[in-house]
Design an enzyme around this catalytic site. Structure first.
Site, mmCIF file in Angstrom:
data_model
loop_
_atom_site.group_PDB
_atom_site.id
_atom_site.type_symbol
_atom_site.label_atom_id
_atom_site.label_comp_id
_atom_site.label_asym_id
_atom_site.label_seq_id
_atom_site.Cartn_x
_atom_site.Cartn_y
_atom_site.Cartn_z
ATOM 1 N N THR A 194 -0.260 -1.572 -3.251
ATOM 2 C CA THR A 194 -0.918 -2.437 -4.224
ATOM 3 C C THR A 194 -0.218 -2.315 -5.574
ATOM 4 O O THR A 194 0.259 -1.243 -5.946
ATOM 5 C CB THR A 194 -2.397 -2.051 -4.396
ATOM 6 O OG1 THR A 194 -2.488 -0.659 -4.724
ATOM 7 C CG2 THR A 194 -3.178 -2.324 -3.132
ATOM 8 N N LYS A 195 -0.145 -3.432 -6.284
ATOM 9 C CA LYS A 195 0.428 -3.422 -7.631
ATOM 10 C C LYS A 195 -0.723 -3.324 -8.621
ATOM 11 O O LYS A 195 -1.449 -4.292 -8.837
ATOM 12 C CB LYS A 195 1.262 -4.677 -7.885
ATOM 13 C CG LYS A 195 2.126 -4.561 -9.133
ATOM 14 C CD LYS A 195 3.098 -5.705 -9.259
ATOM 15 C CE LYS A 195 4.154 -5.426 -10.323
ATOM 16 N NZ LYS A 195 3.655 -4.859 -11.574
ATOM 17 N N GLU A 196 -0.891 -2.128 -9.179
ATOM 18 C CA GLU A 196 -1.965 -1.912 -10.139
ATOM 19 C C GLU A 196 -1.623 -2.600 -11.459
ATOM 20 O O GLU A 196 -0.458 -2.823 -11.786
ATOM 21 C CB GLU A 196 -2.198 -0.420 -10.353
ATOM 22 C CG GLU A 196 -2.585 0.341 -9.092
ATOM 23 C CD GLU A 196 -3.905 -0.113 -8.491
ATOM 24 O OE1 GLU A 196 -4.767 -0.619 -9.243
ATOM 25 O OE2 GLU A 196 -4.080 0.040 -7.267
#
Length: 370
Positions: A119-121
């Site tokens: 996931t790209k925070e």
């Protein structure tokens, strides 16, 4: 030692540091020849001077494969007349379809799995490196805070969060410093703290802190550890781990990417997008996919900043929905100016967006002219 259970892959013994000096020498030569393309800045730390390197975004894209080093976020040190890397981020990576290397057709032909999807925070990138075997330093992409826990700087807030994370895992700064120092590794995390600085997506108080998404060897060529091991490092030292999954084929990646782009979610949670890690020409290679809802929300933020700076000019935006947002905030600036008092300080971004989304859901989009 709390870190004794972290076993690095066998390939770590083949990591080469010898070429780093020559690569940094080439970077210095590039700076002398083309000073508009990059710059460096010294930071004095104890008895050493770390040099931070900043490269213009367009240079990475224009010089893929030929620039001395593609690291976005790089700190170097000169010891005994030889350059070494003391902290480094990932190689600059691009959105799918943004460059010739990230077209789906190129990815199908030129990359190899397994494909790790993380996931790209949505925060600010933070580097955690060893200043010595007892002390860590926490930096932003290009800057080192002074003092190291400066509450007004990204690195300083990151350092404060790191202390909390370590305490939660009953680990010490020396435990982490010793492990980073002995392995010559930089941890790459996302600082997500809405109390300090809002971005686009919301992080409630119980979900704030440092999200660890990478661990890179301090080498000119990118060597980044597998996501499963990064997850173990995060839990060992008390940081938030990012979600990840592993897929076998680029077709599976494309299918998942399409879902994330459309819904803006992974595992039921709002995300900025996903990052894909794989191999290309026997080297670590990353690319990213942004979610459409996130990009729409980002349009809102940029429209708001534009209107606050110049209320009479029509703002630029990419997504049609942002037009209605623009019309809406023109009215809200008149009847609720307090909503925007700290907007330029990155406060109120999420609240204003959520208020507009609630208005949008009602379906009545009629607004009088300003």
């Amino acid at each position: 030692m709390v870190n004794s259970t972290i076993e690095l892959p066998d390939s770590s013994s083949t990591i080469q540091f010898e070429k780093d000096h020559d690569v940094i020498e080439r970077l210095c030569a590039h700076l002398a020849a083309k000073p508009k393309e990059l710059r460096n800045r010294p930071f004095t730390l104890q008895n050493d001077t770390w040099t931070s390197w900043t490269v213009r975004e367009s240079v990475y894209k224009r010089n893929q494969g030929s620039f001395p080093i593609m690291a976005r976020g790089l700190f170097t040190l000169k010891r005994d007349e030889r350059h070494c890397i003391v902290a480094r981020g990932y190689d600059k990576f691009f959105n799918v379809n943004e460059t010739k290397y990230t077209q789906w057709t190129a990815l199908e032909k030129e990359t190899q799995g397994p494909y790790e999807i993380t996931t790209k925070e949505n925060g600010c990138i933070i580097f955690i490196a060893a200043l010595s075997s007892q002390t860590v330093i926490v930096t932003s992409k290009h800057s080192i805070p002074e003092p190291k826990d400066n509450p007004q700087s990204h690195g300083g807030v990151g350092y404060r969060w790191l202390q909390k994370h370590l305490q939660s895992a009953q680990a010490s700064e020396e435990d982490l410093a010793s492990w980073l120092w002995s392995n010559s590794i930089t941890l790459v995390a996302e600082l997500c703290d809405d109390d300090f600085e809002e971005h686009i997506l919301e992080y409630p108080p119980h979900k704030r802190g440092l999200y660890l998404h990478g661990a890179n060897y301090n080498t000119a060529q990118l060597h980044t550890l597998p996501s499963q091991l990064v997850h173990q490092i995060a839990t060992t030292f008390g940081l938030w781990p990012v979600s990840f999954t592993t897929l076998d084929t680029i077709a599976q990646v494309k299918e998942l990417a399409s879902k994330v782009q459309l819904t803006g979610k992974m595992d039921g949670r709002e995300v900025e997008g996903i990052v894909v890690r794989c191999q290309r020409q026997d080297q670590d290679f990353l690319f990213k996919v942004k979610s459409e809802p996130y990009l729409v929300f980002r349009d809102y933020r940029e429209v708001t900043k534009s209107v606050l700076e110049n209320p009479d000019a029509a703002p630029k935006y990419t997504y049609p929905k942002a037009y209605y947002y623009w019309r809406w905030i023109q009215h809200r600036l008149k009847d609720h100016p307090e909503w925007f008092e700290k907007y330029t300080l990155s406060k109120g971004i999420i609240d204003v967006r959520q208020k507009f989304e609630a208005y949008w859901e009602k379906g009545d989009l009629t607004l009088p002219d300003i």
